[in-house]
Design a protein around this motif. Sequence first.
Motif, PDB file in Angstrom:
ATOM      1  N   MET A   1       0.765  -1.128  -0.264  1.00  0.00           N
ATOM      2  CA  MET A   1      -0.003  -0.183   0.217  1.00  0.00           C
ATOM      3  C   MET A   1       0.954   0.806   0.003  1.00  0.00           C
ATOM      4  N   ALA A   2       0.508   2.087  -1.381  1.00  0.00           N
ATOM      5  CA  ALA A   2       1.564   3.591  -1.392  1.00  0.00           C
ATOM      6  C   ALA A   2       1.092   4.655  -0.372  1.00  0.00           C
ATOM      7  N   HIS A   3       1.379   5.350   0.313  1.00  0.00           N
ATOM      8  CA  HIS A   3       0.921   6.405   1.204  1.00  0.00           C
ATOM      9  C   HIS A   3       1.281   7.723   0.317  1.00  0.00           C
ATOM     10  N   HIS A   4       0.480   8.889   0.288  1.00  0.00           N
ATOM     11  CA  HIS A   4       0.604   9.834  -0.334  1.00  0.00           C
ATOM     12  C   HIS A   4       0.287  11.242   0.672  1.00  0.00           C
ATOM     13  N   LEU A   5       0.927  12.258   1.028  1.00  0.00           N
ATOM     14  CA  LEU A   5       1.414  13.447   1.950  1.00  0.00           C
ATOM     15  C   LEU A   5       0.044  14.618   0.538  1.00  0.00           C
ATOM     16  N   ILE A   6      -1.097  14.240   0.742  1.00  0.00           N
ATOM     17  CA  ILE A   6      -1.791  15.373  -0.175  1.00  0.00           C
ATOM     18  C   ILE A   6      -1.580  16.976   1.201  1.00  0.00           C
ATOM     19  N   ALA A   7      -2.279  17.749   0.436  1.00  0.00           N
ATOM     20  CA  ALA A   7      -2.412  19.243   1.278  1.00  0.00           C
ATOM     21  C   ALA A   7      -3.877  19.610   0.153  1.00  0.00           C
ATOM     22  N   VAL A   8      -4.662  19.576   1.303  1.00  0.00           N
ATOM     23  CA  VAL A   8      -6.041  20.554   1.469  1.00  0.00           C
ATOM     24  C   VAL A   8      -6.690  20.692   1.777  1.00  0.00           C
ATOM     25  N   LEU A   9      -7.367  21.870   0.703  1.00  0.00           N
ATOM     26  CA  LEU A   9      -7.977  23.643   1.583  1.00  0.00           C
ATOM     27  C   LEU A   9      -8.698  23.090   1.829  1.00  0.00           C
ATOM     28  N   VAL A  10      -9.007  23.595   3.377  1.00  0.00           N
ATOM     29  CA  VAL A  10     -10.447  23.652   4.561  1.00  0.00           C
ATOM     30  C   VAL A  10     -10.478  24.995   4.775  1.00  0.00           C
ATOM     31  N   ARG A  11     -11.656  25.275   5.297  1.00  0.00           N
ATOM     32  CA  ARG A  11     -12.405  26.683   5.872  1.00  0.00           C
ATOM     33  C   ARG A  11     -11.478  26.272   7.210  1.00  0.00           C
ATOM     34  N   ALA A  12     -10.883  27.842   7.429  1.00  0.00           N
ATOM     35  CA  ALA A  12     -10.225  28.029   8.876  1.00  0.00           C
ATOM     36  C   ALA A  12     -11.000  27.597   9.973  1.00  0.00           C
ATOM     37  N   THR A  13     -12.156  27.055   9.978  1.00  0.00           N
ATOM     38  CA  THR A  13     -12.993  26.983  10.620  1.00  0.00           C
ATOM     39  C   THR A  13     -12.783  25.498  11.589  1.00  0.00           C
ATOM     40  N   ALA A  14     -12.126  24.886  10.424  1.00  0.00           N
ATOM     41  CA  ALA A  14     -11.800  23.634  11.089  1.00  0.00           C
ATOM     42  C   ALA A  14     -11.392  22.809  12.041  1.00  0.00           C
ATOM     43  N   THR A  15     -11.495  21.958  12.725  1.00  0.00           N
ATOM     44  CA  THR A  15     -10.573  21.187  14.131  1.00  0.00           C
ATOM     45  C   THR A  15     -10.532  19.803  13.798  1.00  0.00           C
ATOM     46  N   VAL A  16      -9.643  19.311  14.170  1.00  0.00           N
ATOM     47  CA  VAL A  16      -9.506  18.312  14.619  1.00  0.00           C
ATOM     48  C   VAL A  16     -10.499  17.026  14.700  1.00  0.00           C
ATOM     49  N   HIS A  17     -12.355  18.180  14.980  1.00  0.00           N
ATOM     50  CA  HIS A  17     -13.468  16.919  15.523  1.00  0.00           C
ATOM     51  C   HIS A  17     -13.992  17.168  14.334  1.00  0.00           C
ATOM     52  N   THR A  18     -13.683  18.178  13.604  1.00  0.00           N
ATOM     53  CA  THR A  18     -14.520  18.900  12.180  1.00  0.00           C
ATOM     54  C   THR A  18     -13.980  18.527  10.646  1.00  0.00           C
ATOM     55  N   ILE A  19     -12.850  17.767  10.656  1.00  0.00           N
ATOM     56  CA  ILE A  19     -11.943  17.732   9.895  1.00  0.00           C
ATOM     57  C   ILE A  19     -12.856  16.951   8.805  1.00  0.00           C
ATOM     58  N   ASP A  20     -13.366  15.853   9.397  1.00  0.00           N
ATOM     59  CA  ASP A  20     -14.190  14.860   8.235  1.00  0.00           C
ATOM     60  C   ASP A  20     -15.548  15.306   7.050  1.00  0.00           C
ATOM     61  N   THR A  21     -15.825  16.315   7.813  1.00  0.00           N
ATOM     62  CA  THR A  21     -16.806  16.559   6.842  1.00  0.00           C
ATOM     63  C   THR A  21     -16.040  18.270   5.696  1.00  0.00           C
ATOM     64  N   HIS A  22     -15.513  18.587   6.433  1.00  0.00           N
ATOM     65  CA  HIS A  22     -14.575  19.412   5.507  1.00  0.00           C
ATOM     66  C   HIS A  22     -13.499  18.738   4.553  1.00  0.00           C
ATOM     67  N   LEU A  23     -13.375  18.057   5.194  1.00  0.00           N
ATOM     68  CA  LEU A  23     -12.422  17.064   3.681  1.00  0.00           C
ATOM     69  C   LEU A  23     -13.665  15.976   2.853  1.00  0.00           C
ATOM     70  N   ALA A  24     -14.307  15.745   3.310  1.00  0.00           N
ATOM     71  CA  ALA A  24     -14.986  15.003   2.440  1.00  0.00           C
ATOM     72  C   ALA A  24     -15.583  15.646   0.882  1.00  0.00           C
ATOM     73  N   GLN A  25     -15.916  16.891   0.540  1.00  0.00           N
ATOM     74  CA  GLN A  25     -16.477  17.622  -1.012  1.00  0.00           C
ATOM     75  C   GLN A  25     -14.755  17.373  -1.343  1.00  0.00           C
ATOM     76  N   PRO A  26     -13.790  17.850  -1.191  1.00  0.00           N
ATOM     77  CA  PRO A  26     -12.378  18.089  -2.068  1.00  0.00           C
ATOM     78  C   PRO A  26     -11.897  17.402  -2.524  1.00  0.00           C
ATOM     79  N   MET A  27     -11.492  16.014  -1.134  1.00  0.00           N
ATOM     80  CA  MET A  27     -11.406  14.402  -1.493  1.00  0.00           C
ATOM     81  C   MET A  27     -11.768  13.255  -2.473  1.00  0.00           C
ATOM     82  N   ARG A  28     -13.724  13.556  -2.683  1.00  0.00           N
ATOM     83  CA  ARG A  28     -14.457  13.523  -3.204  1.00  0.00           C
ATOM     84  C   ARG A  28     -13.607  12.881  -4.967  1.00  0.00           C
ATOM     85  N   LEU A  29     -13.044  14.009  -5.024  1.00  0.00           N
ATOM     86  CA  LEU A  29     -12.413  14.506  -6.645  1.00  0.00           C
ATOM     87  C   LEU A  29     -11.539  12.837  -6.772  1.00  0.00           C
ATOM     88  N   LEU A  30     -10.586  13.316  -5.691  1.00  0.00           N
ATOM     89  CA  LEU A  30      -9.220  11.836  -6.099  1.00  0.00           C
ATOM     90  C   LEU A  30     -10.455  10.489  -5.560  1.00  0.00           C
TER      91      LEU A  30
END
Length: 219
Positions: free
Chosen positions: A1-30
């Motif tokens: 399994m290969a792992h890649h470091l991806i930089a994802v733009l999210v809102r400044a309001t993102a926290t570790v508790h809400t990050i999954d919601t912020h990542l859902a839309q942009p990461m759907r592209l990949l």
Amino acid sequence: MAHHLIAVLVRATATVHTIDTHLAQPMRLLARAQRIDGYRLGGQVTGAWDPTYQPEADPRNWRVCDRCGGTTRVGDVTCPDCADAVAAGRRPGTVVPWDYTDWAPHPGDIVALPRLLHPGWRFPPGRTPVAWVDAAGVVWLDTAHAVLAGTDTGAVPPRLLQVFRDLLHQRRNPDPTAMPARRTPSSVDSTVHQRRHPGRPRHRFNPNNWSVAVVDAHS
């Protein structure tokens, strides 16, 4: 399994508790392009842009040893599983999970975008992202070979500098709620086309409203 470091733009309001919601839309592209099988904040690259952070030293990652139940003894001998606890700076009778999926999310893996835009910013060597992702699309940064070869210096790659210029000059629109800026030849190609919203006012891109998440994507 290969792992890649991806930089994802999210809102400044993102926290570790809400990050999954912020990542859902942009990461759907990949995911749609079948370039990755899954992802998570940090993961195997937890603390990648925060050299002072060590997951093993984070008390949130300490667990009571299963073998000895935290007593530090197995029968009449020292428990071999947690014998290194004190020497490693942990509480006696604790261990660190070997699987990164059991590590606590690190707030330092969500970095304010203005830090990356500063002229003096450099990634720690070997920790330059291989791709940039936002709601406008995916940009591959041509850094994967250098990262794998151990020759990555941490300098911001040219394609990422172009992304930054496009964002600041309204040539790249990561906000699906705002009217996208007119596409110009200097814009970095994206994997998706943006829809225009006639009559909706264009919002000037403000870096202070955004952060960048350190994402471990695997394939």
